[in-house]
Design a protein around this motif. Structure first.
Motif, PDB file in Angstrom:
ATOM      1  N   LEU A 187       0.946  -0.907  -0.039  1.00 14.90           N
ATOM      2  CA  LEU A 187       0.282   0.127   0.045  1.00 14.90           C
ATOM      3  C   LEU A 187       0.922   1.520   0.043  1.00 14.90           C
ATOM      4  O   LEU A 187       2.064   1.233   0.741  1.00 14.90           O
ATOM      5  N   PHE A 188       0.657   2.242  -0.870  1.00 12.36           N
ATOM      6  CA  PHE A 188       1.669   3.421  -1.150  1.00 12.36           C
ATOM      7  C   PHE A 188       0.803   4.616  -0.554  1.00 12.36           C
ATOM      8  O   PHE A 188      -0.465   4.880  -1.042  1.00 12.36           O
ATOM      9  N   ASP A 189       1.724   5.476  -0.145  1.00  8.84           N
ATOM     10  CA  ASP A 189       0.935   6.782   0.141  1.00  8.84           C
ATOM     11  C   ASP A 189       1.679   7.742  -0.858  1.00  8.84           C
ATOM     12  O   ASP A 189       2.741   7.573  -1.400  1.00  8.84           O
ATOM     13  N   GLU A 197      12.398  13.701   0.453  1.00 13.86           N
ATOM     14  CA  GLU A 197      13.236  12.658   1.181  1.00 13.86           C
ATOM     15  C   GLU A 197      12.375  11.728   2.098  1.00 13.86           C
ATOM     16  O   GLU A 197      12.844  10.936   2.687  1.00 13.86           O
ATOM     17  N   GLN A 198      11.005  11.922   1.967  1.00  6.80           N
ATOM     18  CA  GLN A 198      10.137  10.962   2.751  1.00  6.80           C
ATOM     19  C   GLN A 198      10.475   9.340   2.790  1.00  6.80           C
ATOM     20  O   GLN A 198      10.696   8.937   1.563  1.00  6.80           O
ATOM     21  N   LEU A 199      10.312   8.780   3.647  1.00  7.95           N
ATOM     22  CA  LEU A 199      10.542   7.070   3.638  1.00  7.95           C
ATOM     23  C   LEU A 199       9.356   6.322   2.932  1.00  7.95           C
ATOM     24  O   LEU A 199       8.472   6.452   3.500  1.00  7.95           O
ATOM     25  N   ASP A 200       9.751   5.885   1.578  1.00 15.78           N
ATOM     26  CA  ASP A 200       8.726   5.302   0.830  1.00 15.78           C
ATOM     27  C   ASP A 200       9.228   3.531   0.737  1.00 15.78           C
ATOM     28  O   ASP A 200      10.061   3.309   1.290  1.00 15.78           O
ATOM     29  N   TRP A 201       8.550   2.936   0.175  1.00 16.94           N
ATOM     30  CA  TRP A 201       8.824   1.621  -0.045  1.00 16.94           C
ATOM     31  C   TRP A 201      10.285   1.393  -0.520  1.00 16.94           C
ATOM     32  O   TRP A 201      10.819   0.588  -0.111  1.00 16.94           O
ATOM     33  N   PRO A 202      10.591   1.712  -1.517  1.00 16.95           N
ATOM     34  CA  PRO A 202      11.863   1.704  -2.140  1.00 16.95           C
ATOM     35  C   PRO A 202      12.904   1.866  -1.233  1.00 16.95           C
ATOM     36  O   PRO A 202      13.816   1.199  -0.873  1.00 16.95           O
ATOM     37  N   GLU A 212      13.792  -5.432  -3.574  1.00 16.60           N
ATOM     38  CA  GLU A 212      12.587  -4.465  -3.545  1.00 16.60           C
ATOM     39  C   GLU A 212      11.455  -5.169  -3.880  1.00 16.60           C
ATOM     40  O   GLU A 212      11.620  -6.037  -4.995  1.00 16.60           O
ATOM     41  N   GLY A 213      10.344  -5.168  -3.344  1.00 22.95           N
ATOM     42  CA  GLY A 213       9.305  -5.774  -3.575  1.00 22.95           C
ATOM     43  C   GLY A 213       8.469  -4.806  -4.840  1.00 22.95           C
ATOM     44  O   GLY A 213       9.040  -4.175  -5.459  1.00 22.95           O
ATOM     45  N   ARG A 214       7.318  -5.198  -5.072  1.00 20.56           N
ATOM     46  CA  ARG A 214       6.518  -4.980  -6.476  1.00 20.56           C
ATOM     47  C   ARG A 214       6.210  -3.335  -6.109  1.00 20.56           C
ATOM     48  O   ARG A 214       6.049  -2.763  -5.325  1.00 20.56           O
ATOM     49  N   ARG A 215       6.319  -2.871  -7.319  1.00 21.53           N
ATOM     50  CA  ARG A 215       6.174  -1.232  -7.392  1.00 21.53           C
ATOM     51  C   ARG A 215       4.680  -0.842  -7.702  1.00 21.53           C
ATOM     52  O   ARG A 215       4.449   0.384  -7.669  1.00 21.53           O
ATOM     53  N   LEU A 216       3.896  -1.916  -8.062  1.00 21.30           N
ATOM     54  CA  LEU A 216       2.446  -1.454  -8.205  1.00 21.30           C
ATOM     55  C   LEU A 216       1.605  -1.952  -6.978  1.00 21.30           C
ATOM     56  O   LEU A 216       1.877  -2.956  -6.330  1.00 21.30           O
ATOM     57  N   HIS A 232      -8.075  -3.188   6.945  1.00 19.48           N
ATOM     58  CA  HIS A 232      -9.192  -4.272   6.193  1.00 19.48           C
ATOM     59  C   HIS A 232      -8.524  -5.314   5.529  1.00 19.48           C
ATOM     60  O   HIS A 232      -9.042  -6.063   4.671  1.00 19.48           O
ATOM     61  N   GLY A 233      -7.028  -5.299   5.811  1.00 17.60           N
ATOM     62  CA  GLY A 233      -6.536  -6.638   5.155  1.00 17.60           C
ATOM     63  C   GLY A 233      -6.053  -6.697   3.874  1.00 17.60           C
ATOM     64  O   GLY A 233      -5.828  -7.671   3.223  1.00 17.60           O
ATOM     65  N   GLN A 234      -5.950  -5.150   3.297  1.00 17.51           N
ATOM     66  CA  GLN A 234      -5.826  -5.314   1.829  1.00 17.51           C
ATOM     67  C   GLN A 234      -4.221  -5.170   1.399  1.00 17.51           C
ATOM     68  O   GLN A 234      -3.968  -4.968   0.417  1.00 17.51           O
ATOM     69  N   GLY A 235      -3.494  -5.081   2.461  1.00 15.08           N
ATOM     70  CA  GLY A 235      -1.888  -5.035   2.045  1.00 15.08           C
ATOM     71  C   GLY A 235      -1.131  -4.596   3.116  1.00 15.08           C
ATOM     72  O   GLY A 235      -1.640  -4.647   4.387  1.00 15.08           O
ATOM     73  N   VAL A 236       0.126  -4.521   2.749  1.00 13.06           N
ATOM     74  CA  VAL A 236       1.204  -4.123   3.915  1.00 13.06           C
ATOM     75  C   VAL A 236       1.505  -2.510   3.773  1.00 13.06           C
ATOM     76  O   VAL A 236       1.623  -2.182   2.599  1.00 13.06           O
ATOM     77  N   ALA A 237       1.348  -1.771   4.763  1.00 17.21           N
ATOM     78  CA  ALA A 237       1.716  -0.305   4.817  1.00 17.21           C
ATOM     79  C   ALA A 237       2.902  -0.033   5.578  1.00 17.21           C
ATOM     80  O   ALA A 237       3.455  -0.653   6.552  1.00 17.21           O
TER      81      ALA A 237
END
Length: 307
Positions: A187-189, A197-202, A212-216, A232-237
């Motif tokens: 799940l992406f913000d 420089e905020q901490l994102d998934w990459p 690195e996990g999926r980009r989509l 709601h269990g839709q993903g990892v944040a």
């Protein structure tokens, strides 16, 4: 003769200081068209042009520049008198606080009952806003801001760091494989452009030294929406600890067994210097510091949450 349109004067001064109708609209929470309409009404009343309309933007005329420099001090004086009268009429127990909606929803709102219990006589007025409000111009007493500053006109201090954790529901965690990061539903913000420089998934994968996990995946405009999807269990944040504290304590979300990472920014407590003497403002600031202590250090991450 009907008096001058005072609202239009204030809008014009903001447009003159900010350099255009779009910039003024962002500050005033108006459309550029609404700003242009107010300026046009003032020009019609004065009988002279204040801005020269150009193919790209606007430019102050000589008359506009002169009037803007004369009116700004008068508006500031009026605002000061209004705030002084407000305090004299018993508003000293009213305190205004602004912060971004995500932090207001996930961190502040669950704690307001404690504040009311400790300070029943203080009326706390909340403004959840993404744009950084001008505390001086809007008469707001206190703000919580994420960033590094500077805030030259305000008193300020660090409030709490940004400890980032990766989280998901217990059921989803049990179904994940730590070795197959490419299979994680992410799940992406959509971070603000002012926080590049905020901490994102990459960055999170790189700092954890993981593939690195999926980009989509699903992308959300606010952290509280991202976390609602995670609940709601839709993903990892991934999110900062202040947004996660209640979910972790209740067990709605659990952290993946990886170290918490400190983000490049911190939450800061800001307040107008001229209200610092007010006991109600001091009480709110002290209460915010008290609540922030739980987020100073990351929680211990329990191993073996997922296989």
């Amino acid at each position: 003769m009907q008096g001058p349109p005072l609202t239009a004067i204030r809008v014009f001064v903001v447009a003159a200081e900010s350099g255009g109708f779009q910039q003024a609209g962002r500050q005033l929470h108006l459309s550029a068209g609404a700003v242009a309409h107010q300026v046009r009404q003032l020009e019609l009343w004065l009988g002279s042009a204040l801005f020269e309309r150009l193919p790209r933007g606007v430019m102050l005329t000589e008359a506009g520049s002169q009037l803007a420099s004369q009116w700004r001090p008068l508006l500031s004086q009026l605002e000061g008198l209004a705030h002084q009268h407000r305090e004299q009429q018993g508003a000293s127990h009213q305190v205004s606080l602004t912060l971004v909606p995500s932090l207001a929803s996930s961190w502040l709102m669950p704690r307001l009952e404690d504040f009311r219990r400790q300070h029943p006589r203080i009326e706390l007025n909340l403004l959840a806003s993404i744009p950084s409000e001008d505390l001086q111009r809007e008469g707001i007493d206190i703000a919580i801001r994420l960033g590094t500053g500077p805030w030259p006109a305000l008193a300020h201090e660090p409030l709490m760091p940004e400890w980032y954790l990766a989280v998901a529901t217990p059921a989803l965690l049990r179904s994940l494989s730590l070795q197959q990061t490419e299979s994680w539903p992410l799940l992406f913000d959509r971070f603000e452009s002012r926080l590049p420089e905020q901490l994102d998934w990459p960055r999170w994968f790189a700092l954890q030294q993981l593939p690195e996990g999926r980009r989509l995946g699903s992308t959300f405009s606010h952290t509280y929406l991202t976390l609602e999807a995670a609940r709601h269990g839709q993903g990892v944040a991934i999110a900062p600890l202040p947004h996660l504290l209640d979910d972790l304590q209740s067990g709605r979300l659990q952290a993946l067994p990886y170290p918490a990472l400190c983000g490049p920014y911190a939450y800061h407590l800001l307040w107008r210097k001229e209200v610092a003497h007010r006991p109600a403002v001091q009480a709110v600031c002290d209460w915010l510091r008290q609540q922030a202590r739980a987020c100073q250090t990351p929680p211990a991450i329990q191993e073996g949450l997922c296989g």
